[in-house]
Design an enzyme around this catalytic site. Structure first.
Site, PDB file in Angstrom:
ATOM      1  N   MET A 145      69.946  67.577  15.729  1.00  0.00           N
ATOM      2  CA  MET A 145      68.731  67.508  14.906  1.00  0.00           C
ATOM      3  C   MET A 145      69.102  66.739  13.649  1.00  0.00           C
ATOM      4  O   MET A 145      69.139  67.273  12.540  1.00  0.00           O
ATOM      5  CB  MET A 145      68.242  68.931  14.581  1.00  0.00           C
ATOM      6  CG  MET A 145      67.558  69.593  15.755  1.00  0.00           C
ATOM      7  SD  MET A 145      67.495  71.383  15.589  1.00  0.00           S
ATOM      8  CE  MET A 145      69.056  71.792  16.348  1.00  0.00           C
ATOM      9  N   SER A 178      72.584  80.012  22.562  1.00  0.00           N
ATOM     10  CA  SER A 178      72.734  79.162  21.374  1.00  0.00           C
ATOM     11  C   SER A 178      73.611  79.869  20.347  1.00  0.00           C
ATOM     12  O   SER A 178      73.247  80.936  19.836  1.00  0.00           O
ATOM     13  CB  SER A 178      71.359  78.885  20.769  1.00  0.00           C
ATOM     14  OG  SER A 178      71.527  78.310  19.485  1.00  0.00           O
ATOM     15  N   GLY A 198      64.871  73.817  13.500  1.00  0.00           N
ATOM     16  CA  GLY A 198      65.465  74.073  12.187  1.00  0.00           C
ATOM     17  C   GLY A 198      65.983  75.486  12.022  1.00  0.00           C
ATOM     18  O   GLY A 198      66.914  75.717  11.259  1.00  0.00           O
ATOM     19  N   HIS A 258      75.023  76.236  24.040  1.00  0.00           N
ATOM     20  CA  HIS A 258      74.141  75.357  23.261  1.00  0.00           C
ATOM     21  C   HIS A 258      74.580  75.345  21.800  1.00  0.00           C
ATOM     22  O   HIS A 258      74.737  76.396  21.179  1.00  0.00           O
ATOM     23  CB  HIS A 258      72.704  75.874  23.399  1.00  0.00           C
ATOM     24  CG  HIS A 258      71.662  75.006  22.792  1.00  0.00           C
ATOM     25  ND1 HIS A 258      71.121  73.916  23.438  1.00  0.00           N
ATOM     26  CD2 HIS A 258      71.034  75.065  21.580  1.00  0.00           C
ATOM     27  CE1 HIS A 258      70.206  73.341  22.662  1.00  0.00           C
ATOM     28  NE2 HIS A 258      70.134  74.020  21.522  1.00  0.00           N
ATOM     29  N   ASP A 269      73.651  73.725  17.973  1.00  0.00           N
ATOM     30  CA  ASP A 269      72.607  73.093  17.168  1.00  0.00           C
ATOM     31  C   ASP A 269      73.209  72.416  15.945  1.00  0.00           C
ATOM     32  O   ASP A 269      73.741  73.094  15.064  1.00  0.00           O
ATOM     33  CB  ASP A 269      71.611  74.157  16.701  1.00  0.00           C
ATOM     34  CG  ASP A 269      70.802  74.697  17.859  1.00  0.00           C
ATOM     35  OD1 ASP A 269      70.143  73.893  18.538  1.00  0.00           O
ATOM     36  OD2 ASP A 269      70.841  75.921  18.086  1.00  0.00           O
ATOM     37  N   HIS A 297      72.818  69.788  20.820  1.00  0.00           N
ATOM     38  CA  HIS A 297      71.453  69.420  20.419  1.00  0.00           C
ATOM     39  C   HIS A 297      71.504  68.876  18.988  1.00  0.00           C
ATOM     40  O   HIS A 297      71.698  69.637  18.048  1.00  0.00           O
ATOM     41  CB  HIS A 297      70.585  70.687  20.531  1.00  0.00           C
ATOM     42  CG  HIS A 297      69.195  70.550  20.010  1.00  0.00           C
ATOM     43  ND1 HIS A 297      68.391  71.634  19.750  1.00  0.00           N
ATOM     44  CD2 HIS A 297      68.444  69.452  19.705  1.00  0.00           C
ATOM     45  CE1 HIS A 297      67.216  71.225  19.313  1.00  0.00           C
ATOM     46  NE2 HIS A 297      67.222  69.905  19.261  1.00  0.00           N
ATOM     47  N   ASP A 315      63.689  75.341  24.250  1.00  0.00           N
ATOM     48  CA  ASP A 315      64.489  75.841  23.130  1.00  0.00           C
ATOM     49  C   ASP A 315      63.574  76.383  22.036  1.00  0.00           C
ATOM     50  O   ASP A 315      62.766  75.643  21.472  1.00  0.00           O
ATOM     51  CB  ASP A 315      65.321  74.661  22.597  1.00  0.00           C
ATOM     52  CG  ASP A 315      66.337  75.066  21.555  1.00  0.00           C
ATOM     53  OD1 ASP A 315      66.499  76.276  21.300  1.00  0.00           O
ATOM     54  OD2 ASP A 315      66.978  74.153  20.982  1.00  0.00           O
ATOM     55  N   GLY A 316      63.716  77.683  21.743  1.00  0.00           N
ATOM     56  CA  GLY A 316      62.981  78.297  20.646  1.00  0.00           C
ATOM     57  C   GLY A 316      62.077  79.422  21.104  1.00  0.00           C
ATOM     58  O   GLY A 316      61.153  79.209  21.889  1.00  0.00           O
ATOM     59  N   GLY A 317      62.390  80.634  20.658  1.00  0.00           N
ATOM     60  CA  GLY A 317      61.536  81.775  20.957  1.00  0.00           C
ATOM     61  C   GLY A 317      61.562  82.210  22.418  1.00  0.00           C
ATOM     62  O   GLY A 317      60.647  82.899  22.871  1.00  0.00           O
ATOM     63  N   MET A 348      72.416  70.378  12.638  1.00  0.00           N
ATOM     64  CA  MET A 348      71.301  70.080  11.717  1.00  0.00           C
ATOM     65  C   MET A 348      71.834  69.393  10.467  1.00  0.00           C
ATOM     66  O   MET A 348      72.875  69.803   9.941  1.00  0.00           O
ATOM     67  CB  MET A 348      70.610  71.378  11.310  1.00  0.00           C
ATOM     68  CG  MET A 348      70.143  72.216  12.477  1.00  0.00           C
ATOM     69  SD  MET A 348      69.370  73.727  11.889  1.00  0.00           S
ATOM     70  CE  MET A 348      69.099  74.577  13.439  1.00  0.00           C
ATOM     71  N   GLY A 366      66.585  79.579  13.953  1.00  0.00           N
ATOM     72  CA  GLY A 366      66.508  80.514  15.067  1.00  0.00           C
ATOM     73  C   GLY A 366      65.481  81.593  14.758  1.00  0.00           C
ATOM     74  O   GLY A 366      64.970  81.677  13.634  1.00  0.00           O
ATOM     75  N   GLY A 385      68.929  82.094  21.620  1.00  0.00           N
ATOM     76  CA  GLY A 385      69.827  82.486  20.541  1.00  0.00           C
ATOM     77  C   GLY A 385      69.661  83.954  20.220  1.00  0.00           C
ATOM     78  O   GLY A 385      70.438  84.817  20.648  1.00  0.00           O
ATOM     79  N   MET A 387      61.035  71.320  22.638  1.00  0.00           N
ATOM     80  CA  MET A 387      61.115  72.318  21.560  1.00  0.00           C
ATOM     81  C   MET A 387      59.889  73.220  21.667  1.00  0.00           C
ATOM     82  O   MET A 387      58.751  72.747  21.633  1.00  0.00           O
ATOM     83  CB  MET A 387      61.117  71.650  20.187  1.00  0.00           C
ATOM     84  CG  MET A 387      62.425  70.994  19.773  1.00  0.00           C
ATOM     85  SD  MET A 387      63.920  71.978  19.992  1.00  0.00           S
ATOM     86  CE  MET A 387      63.599  73.413  18.961  1.00  0.00           C
TER      87      MET A 387
END
Ligand code: DX5
Ligand code: ZN
Length: 218
Positions: free
Chosen positions: A68, A8, A142, A33, A35, A66, A175-177, A37, A144, A197, A137
């Site tokens: 958002m 990301s 929102g 990827h 993002d 992606h 996606d995330g963590g 927003m 990283g 990311g 998610m």
């Protein structure tokens, strides 16, 4: 099962984006990827078309975009023209999800739907066979660098069951963590695509980290 990694660029160095994209080009990563927003659907702003176009100019891998944002259906063709290979919209942001998914496909892109942590998998029951991708998610969208939500494993397994029992061709992306600790367990739970990311761009050796993510648990 298919295994893909999508770094990301939210965590990349925007001051020298070309360098980070060239790193991804030469890596085992499969997609890039991005993002997007809007400060309304999520409490943050990221970047828009000029950055997507810049990434596209240097990228040798498909752009996984992606969104958002609210009312994503307003921008489908603009993202296609900016170079998106795949456009993923949030279930929570679409009033007419079926129509939006088909508009994305009609424009020539792959179509994905994202679920926030609170949104149940069964909300996709009637549309799963139309999708190329479902993005789960694993943090609240929102930002990283957040902590992975463990409840996600249960959700991934449910989604894997839904996909397999309906004959859907959809890939599962998370996606995330995502990090080197959970990557193997995520693939085992039925995930096809890892977005990462912080884990990639804060690493001493991003090329090696991408390879480790891709081969996690093997
Ligand atoms: C968060 C974004 C993610 C973000 C992931 O809302 O959708 O793609 O870049 O960042 P990490 O991998 O650092 O959690
Ligand atoms: Zn994302």
């Amino acid at each position: 099962m298919k295994r893909l990694v999508a770094p990301s660029i939210l965590a990349a160095n925007l001051g020298n984006l070309q360098k980070d994209i060239e790193m991804i080009n030469s890596s085992e990563a499969d997609w890039i990827h991005l993002d997007i927003m809007d400060g309304v659907f999520v409490p943050n702003l990221s970047f828009g078309f000029p950055v997507v176009e810049t990434v596209y100019r240097y990228a040798k891998k498909p752009l996984d975009v992606h969104l958002m944002i609210i009312e994503p259906e307003r921008y489908i063709e603009r993202f296609r023209d900016a170079g998106a290979y795949q456009l993923t919209v949030h279930e929570e942001a679409c009033r007419h999800l079926h129509s939006t998914v088909h508009e994305i496909k009609k424009s020539g892109m792959k179509a994905g739907v994202t679920l926030n942590p609170h949104t149940p998998v069964n909300t996709l029951e009637e549309i799963i066979t139309d999708l190329d991708l479902v993005l789960i998610m694993t943090v609240n969208p929102g930002f990283g660098g957040q902590k992975f939500i463990p409840q996600s494993y249960h959700k991934i397994r449910k989604l894997r069951q839904l996909i397999d029992s309906t004959g859907s061709q959809a890939l599962i992306e998370v996606d995330g963590g995502v990090d080197l600790q959970n990557a193997g367990m995520l693939f085992d739970a039925g995930v096809n695509v890892l977005v990462a990311g912080t884990t990639v761009f804060e690493s001493e050796n991003p090329l090696k980290t991408i390879s480790q993510l891709k081969n996690a648990g093997r």
